[in-house]
Write a protein that holds these residues in place. Sequence first.
Motif, PDB file in Angstrom:
ATOM      1  N   ILE A 247       0.844  -1.203   0.000  1.00 13.62           N
ATOM      2  CA  ILE A 247       0.000   0.000   0.000  1.00 13.62           C
ATOM      3  C   ILE A 247       0.873   1.245   0.000  1.00 13.62           C
ATOM      4  O   ILE A 247       0.608   2.210  -0.737  1.00 13.62           O
ATOM      5  N   LEU A 248       1.918   1.241   0.790  1.00 15.61           N
ATOM      6  CA  LEU A 248       2.819   2.398   0.820  1.00 15.61           C
ATOM      7  C   LEU A 248       3.513   2.595  -0.527  1.00 15.61           C
ATOM      8  O   LEU A 248       3.733   3.732  -0.962  1.00 15.61           O
ATOM      9  N   THR A 249       3.845   1.488  -1.183  1.00 15.06           N
ATOM     10  CA  THR A 249       4.447   1.584  -2.520  1.00 15.06           C
ATOM     11  C   THR A 249       3.460   2.207  -3.504  1.00 15.06           C
ATOM     12  O   THR A 249       3.832   3.080  -4.307  1.00 15.06           O
ATOM     13  N   SER A 250       2.213   1.793  -3.449  1.00 19.77           N
ATOM     14  CA  SER A 250       1.195   2.355  -4.336  1.00 19.77           C
ATOM     15  C   SER A 250       0.960   3.835  -4.050  1.00 19.77           C
ATOM     16  O   SER A 250       0.810   4.640  -4.975  1.00 19.77           O
ATOM     17  N   ILE A 251       0.924   4.194  -2.776  1.00 22.85           N
ATOM     18  CA  ILE A 251       0.735   5.596  -2.411  1.00 22.85           C
ATOM     19  C   ILE A 251       1.908   6.439  -2.906  1.00 22.85           C
ATOM     20  O   ILE A 251       1.727   7.568  -3.383  1.00 22.85           O
ATOM     21  N   ALA A 252       3.129   5.894  -2.823  1.00 20.33           N
ATOM     22  CA  ALA A 252       4.312   6.621  -3.295  1.00 20.33           C
ATOM     23  C   ALA A 252       4.207   6.895  -4.790  1.00 20.33           C
ATOM     24  O   ALA A 252       4.550   7.991  -5.259  1.00 20.33           O
ATOM     25  N   LYS A 253       3.738   5.923  -5.558  1.00 19.30           N
ATOM     26  CA  LYS A 253       3.551   6.117  -6.996  1.00 19.30           C
ATOM     27  C   LYS A 253       2.483   7.179  -7.249  1.00 19.30           C
ATOM     28  O   LYS A 253       2.617   8.027  -8.145  1.00 19.30           O
ATOM     29  N   PHE A 254       1.419   7.127  -6.474  1.00 18.38           N
ATOM     30  CA  PHE A 254       0.332   8.091  -6.593  1.00 18.38           C
ATOM     31  C   PHE A 254       0.836   9.508  -6.280  1.00 18.38           C
ATOM     32  O   PHE A 254       0.538  10.473  -7.001  1.00 18.38           O
ATOM     33  N   GLN A 255       1.603   9.623  -5.208  1.00 16.45           N
ATOM     34  CA  GLN A 255       2.152  10.917  -4.819  1.00 16.45           C
ATOM     35  C   GLN A 255       3.090  11.474  -5.885  1.00 16.45           C
ATOM     36  O   GLN A 255       3.107  12.689  -6.138  1.00 16.45           O
ATOM     37  N   LEU A 256       3.851  10.580  -6.525  1.00 17.35           N
ATOM     38  CA  LEU A 256       4.771  11.014  -7.580  1.00 17.35           C
ATOM     39  C   LEU A 256       4.000  11.667  -8.726  1.00 17.35           C
ATOM     40  O   LEU A 256       4.397  12.729  -9.234  1.00 17.35           O
ATOM     41  N   PHE A 261       2.127  16.620 -11.426  1.00 16.46           N
ATOM     42  CA  PHE A 261       0.992  17.427 -11.862  1.00 16.46           C
ATOM     43  C   PHE A 261       1.044  18.820 -11.239  1.00 16.46           C
ATOM     44  O   PHE A 261       0.764  19.824 -11.905  1.00 16.46           O
ATOM     45  N   VAL A 262       1.417  18.889  -9.965  1.00 17.44           N
ATOM     46  CA  VAL A 262       1.543  20.191  -9.284  1.00 17.44           C
ATOM     47  C   VAL A 262       2.570  21.063  -9.996  1.00 17.44           C
ATOM     48  O   VAL A 262       2.346  22.260 -10.236  1.00 17.44           O
ATOM     49  N   ILE A 263       3.697  20.480 -10.355  1.00 16.15           N
ATOM     50  CA  ILE A 263       4.744  21.235 -11.058  1.00 16.15           C
ATOM     51  C   ILE A 263       4.233  21.742 -12.403  1.00 16.15           C
ATOM     52  O   ILE A 263       4.475  22.894 -12.794  1.00 16.15           O
ATOM     53  N   ALA A 264       3.494  20.876 -13.109  1.00 16.58           N
ATOM     54  CA  ALA A 264       2.958  21.278 -14.418  1.00 16.58           C
ATOM     55  C   ALA A 264       1.987  22.440 -14.283  1.00 16.58           C
ATOM     56  O   ALA A 264       1.994  23.366 -15.108  1.00 16.58           O
ATOM     57  N   VAL A 265       1.150  22.402 -13.263  1.00 16.53           N
ATOM     58  CA  VAL A 265       0.189  23.494 -13.058  1.00 16.53           C
ATOM     59  C   VAL A 265       0.913  24.773 -12.690  1.00 16.53           C
ATOM     60  O   VAL A 265       0.593  25.869 -13.198  1.00 16.53           O
ATOM     61  N   LYS A 266       1.892  24.678 -11.798  1.00 20.79           N
ATOM     62  CA  LYS A 266       2.650  25.858 -11.401  1.00 20.79           C
ATOM     63  C   LYS A 266       3.348  26.497 -12.598  1.00 20.79           C
ATOM     64  O   LYS A 266       3.427  27.730 -12.711  1.00 20.79           O
ATOM     65  N   LYS A 267       3.841  25.669 -13.492  1.00 26.59           N
ATOM     66  CA  LYS A 267       4.531  26.161 -14.683  1.00 26.59           C
ATOM     67  C   LYS A 267       3.555  26.555 -15.791  1.00 26.59           C
ATOM     68  O   LYS A 267       3.984  27.065 -16.838  1.00 26.59           O
ATOM     69  N   GLU A 268       2.268  26.264 -15.560  1.00 27.56           N
ATOM     70  CA  GLU A 268       1.243  26.495 -16.587  1.00 27.56           C
ATOM     71  C   GLU A 268       1.609  25.765 -17.884  1.00 27.56           C
ATOM     72  O   GLU A 268       1.434  26.279 -18.982  1.00 27.56           O
ATOM     73  N   ASP A 269       2.121  24.540 -17.688  1.00 28.04           N
ATOM     74  CA  ASP A 269       2.522  23.705 -18.819  1.00 28.04           C
ATOM     75  C   ASP A 269       1.288  23.004 -19.383  1.00 28.04           C
ATOM     76  O   ASP A 269       0.917  21.903 -18.958  1.00 28.04           O
ATOM     77  N   ARG A 270       0.637  23.656 -20.323  1.00 31.29           N
ATOM     78  CA  ARG A 270      -0.619  23.147 -20.863  1.00 31.29           C
ATOM     79  C   ARG A 270      -0.468  21.751 -21.468  1.00 31.29           C
ATOM     80  O   ARG A 270      -1.320  20.885 -21.307  1.00 31.29           O
ATOM     81  N   SER A 271       0.625  21.533 -22.162  1.00 30.48           N
ATOM     82  CA  SER A 271       0.847  20.254 -22.818  1.00 30.48           C
ATOM     83  C   SER A 271       0.943  19.119 -21.806  1.00 30.48           C
ATOM     84  O   SER A 271       0.331  18.051 -21.981  1.00 30.48           O
TER      85      SER A 271
END
Length: 293
Positions: A247-256, A261-271
Amino acid sequence: MNVVPTAKVIAILGLGLIGGSLGLALRSYGPQKMKLIGWDKDEQTVNRAVARQAIHQAITDWQDLESADLIFICTPMLQVIPIAKKILPYAKAGAIITDVGSVKGCLAAEMAKIIPAGIYYIGGHPMTGREKSGIEAATKDLFKEKWYIVAPHLDVPASVLVLLKQVLYLTGAKITNMQPERHDVYAAAISHLPHVAAAALVNTLGLYDESAEILELAGGGFCDTTRIASSNTVMWTDICLTNKSEILTSIAKFQLLLDEFVIAVKKEDRSQIADFFAQAKGRRDELIKYCDK
């Protein structure tokens, strides 16, 4: 697969959603000569199981198990081994013990330590359920067209495995074999992580001062996504404690993925944002054909 099992007496220990549904299915689709006996720690649950005809009669003493050919332990995960230890002295030679727990590796390891010669243990996990729990939520068709994973760990004769499968086929389930450790990896990804995520989505509302007002606006999307957050809390606490590593392994993948996604939004990386949703849509569209079965 229309087969008649040779198991004449089947015991179901734990008469909640899964155990109750198992009883209803076997009484509805099994041969009339099959006898179902059942136990639950809650007396009212046992009475309701009898009234709903999920079992023929209640188990009043563990000695009643001496006639059982097949014993299903349908309790929460952390109760399986304690129950097994209590019933083993009463299990007859040749009896099969199985369970329906959502985690298989830890149970296989513990059962290997206590199962005596002449009695057989085969792990099992029906990949089905509902957000409601208890005998009142049980239904005879809960297993129909759903995967039921059989996870043999100890050496058991082929005939023993066949007998268990013959009984399970009566529920309408699709049956497949899988090693306990592989099962736990897969279950963490497609069952355990989604329950954690659904609970987190609901709990996120509590971080808003206006949570009550926000909840009033919740529509189909939020309700559908978080439906499984209403599942049995004891059961899911046990699952998280017994499949901790996967479960922790799956959560780590999810968090990644969320971090990316957070970085993409902050950068406004539409693509990159579009790719995130496009990949999800593609996989979800492919998944629908399995979900609709």
